[in-house]
Motif scaffolding. Structure first.
Motif, PDB file in Angstrom:
ATOM      1  N   GLN A 111       0.860  -1.037  -0.077  1.00  0.00           N
ATOM      2  CA  GLN A 111       0.217  -0.109  -0.046  1.00  0.00           C
ATOM      3  C   GLN A 111       0.856   1.329  -0.066  1.00  0.00           C
ATOM      4  N   LYS A 112       0.725   2.140  -1.142  1.00  0.00           N
ATOM      5  CA  LYS A 112       1.576   3.255  -1.244  1.00  0.00           C
ATOM      6  C   LYS A 112       0.459   4.653  -1.000  1.00  0.00           C
ATOM      7  N   PHE A 113       1.186   5.511  -0.380  1.00  0.00           N
ATOM      8  CA  PHE A 113       0.557   6.822  -0.334  1.00  0.00           C
ATOM      9  C   PHE A 113       1.636   7.745  -0.602  1.00  0.00           C
ATOM     10  N   SER A 114       1.227   8.439  -1.797  1.00  0.00           N
ATOM     11  CA  SER A 114       2.098   9.221  -2.358  1.00  0.00           C
ATOM     12  C   SER A 114       1.513  10.860  -2.334  1.00  0.00           C
ATOM     13  N   ILE A 115       2.384  11.832  -2.318  1.00  0.00           N
ATOM     14  CA  ILE A 115       2.074  13.376  -2.707  1.00  0.00           C
ATOM     15  C   ILE A 115       2.790  13.744  -4.012  1.00  0.00           C
ATOM     16  N   TYR A 122       5.185   3.783   2.245  1.00  0.00           N
ATOM     17  CA  TYR A 122       4.792   2.459   1.803  1.00  0.00           C
ATOM     18  C   TYR A 122       4.876   1.430   2.975  1.00  0.00           C
ATOM     19  N   PHE A 123       3.665   0.596   2.833  1.00  0.00           N
ATOM     20  CA  PHE A 123       3.733  -0.659   3.763  1.00  0.00           C
ATOM     21  C   PHE A 123       3.420  -1.673   3.069  1.00  0.00           C
ATOM     22  N   THR A 124       4.338  -2.814   3.570  1.00  0.00           N
ATOM     23  CA  THR A 124       3.937  -4.008   2.804  1.00  0.00           C
ATOM     24  C   THR A 124       3.799  -5.219   3.911  1.00  0.00           C
ATOM     25  N   LEU A 163      10.282  10.676  -5.388  1.00  0.00           N
ATOM     26  CA  LEU A 163      10.261  10.791  -6.807  1.00  0.00           C
ATOM     27  C   LEU A 163       9.598   9.582  -7.717  1.00  0.00           C
ATOM     28  N   ASN A 164       8.885   9.051  -6.948  1.00  0.00           N
ATOM     29  CA  ASN A 164       8.420   7.635  -7.509  1.00  0.00           C
ATOM     30  C   ASN A 164       9.353   6.547  -8.115  1.00  0.00           C
ATOM     31  N   HIS A 165      10.468   6.837  -7.629  1.00  0.00           N
ATOM     32  CA  HIS A 165      11.507   5.763  -8.225  1.00  0.00           C
ATOM     33  C   HIS A 165      12.388   5.097  -7.055  1.00  0.00           C
ATOM     34  N   LEU A 166      12.965   5.863  -6.198  1.00  0.00           N
ATOM     35  CA  LEU A 166      13.620   5.637  -4.926  1.00  0.00           C
ATOM     36  C   LEU A 166      12.797   5.023  -3.817  1.00  0.00           C
ATOM     37  N   GLU A 167      13.058   4.035  -3.189  1.00  0.00           N
ATOM     38  CA  GLU A 167      12.358   3.316  -1.861  1.00  0.00           C
ATOM     39  C   GLU A 167      13.450   3.054  -0.857  1.00  0.00           C
ATOM     40  N   LEU A 168      13.435   3.581   0.508  1.00  0.00           N
ATOM     41  CA  LEU A 168      14.139   3.175   1.567  1.00  0.00           C
ATOM     42  C   LEU A 168      13.243   2.751   2.589  1.00  0.00           C
ATOM     43  N   GLY A 169      13.615   1.619   3.108  1.00  0.00           N
ATOM     44  CA  GLY A 169      12.989   1.308   4.194  1.00  0.00           C
ATOM     45  C   GLY A 169      13.545   0.038   5.110  1.00  0.00           C
ATOM     46  N   PHE A 170      12.564  -0.432   6.084  1.00  0.00           N
ATOM     47  CA  PHE A 170      12.947  -1.506   7.018  1.00  0.00           C
ATOM     48  C   PHE A 170      11.950  -2.848   6.607  1.00  0.00           C
TER      49      PHE A 170
END
Length: 206
Positions: A111-115, A122-124, A163-170
């Motif tokens: 699930q993604k929430f974008s501005i 995002y949550f997975t 920027l709809n390209h890069l994702e960083l997370g845990f």
């Protein structure tokens, strides 16, 4: 008047095609994903210290998202390696667990929430399967116990997108079932070693 109508129809058709292409680009995205498995997850530089790292993952990722609502699926194929701290695990220096190399196939609901496509969250949540490539075998008192060829688990994660390209997370992974089995030896101590794993991840989608 007829010429004006043709121009309007042509512009309308062009905008429709552009909208379809834009939507398609948002629905299917290909990219690369990598991660570092850590002992203690944190939001500072300590998380990346050598003493805190126990493995890594690297591979291809596929992101399928329904436009507007931001709900979709993520899958891929990742090569992974998990290392073990034998000094803290083993009472005998002749005992050992070899580094485990595997191929992981995750399947997540995302699930993604974008501005405006500039930034977002995002949550997975989902499951994964690990296919053994080599290693991961346990040696105790001269006896060898082979790691199972296929393992499954549950996973969940969260992060930020830029920027709809890069994702960083845990990502948190919980392994189901045991890595080793024996009818004569209690291996529960070693089956708990990589039961729960935290990873710091980064992905880039084209």
């Amino acid at each position: 008047m007829k010429m004006t109508k043709k121009i309007i129809l042509a512009l309308t058709f062009s905008l429709a095609v552009l909208s379809i292409q834009t939507a398609s680009a948002q629905i299917v995205r290909y990219g690369f994903r990598g991660g570092i498995d850590v002992i203690n997850p944190s939001f500072n530089s300590d998380a990346l210290k050598v003493s805190n790292r126990v493995g890594y993952q690297l591979g291809a990722s596929l992101d399928l998202t329904v436009p507007i609502i931001g709900l979709g699926l993520e899958t891929g194929a990742l090569f992974g390696r998990h290392n073990y701290d034998s000094n803290s695990l083993m009472k005998n220096q002749n005992n050992d667990i070899s580094s485990f190399n595997y191929l992981q196939v995750p399947v997540f609901i995302k699930q993604k929430f974008s501005i405006l496509g500039l930034a977002g969250l995002y949550f997975t949540a989902g499951a994964y399967g690990n296919i053994k490539l080599s290693g991961g075998d346990l040696t105790l008192e001269g006896e060898k116990y082979e790691a199972k060829g296929f393992q499954t688990g549950l996973s969940g994660g969260a992060g930020v997108s830029l920027l709809n390209h890069l994702e960083l997370g845990f990502i948190y992974r919980h392994k189901l079932g045991d890595t080793y089995s024996s009818s004569t030896t209690d291996l529960s101590r070693y089956n708990k070693v990589d039961r729960n794993i935290w990873s710091i991840t980064a992905a880039y989608y084209f």
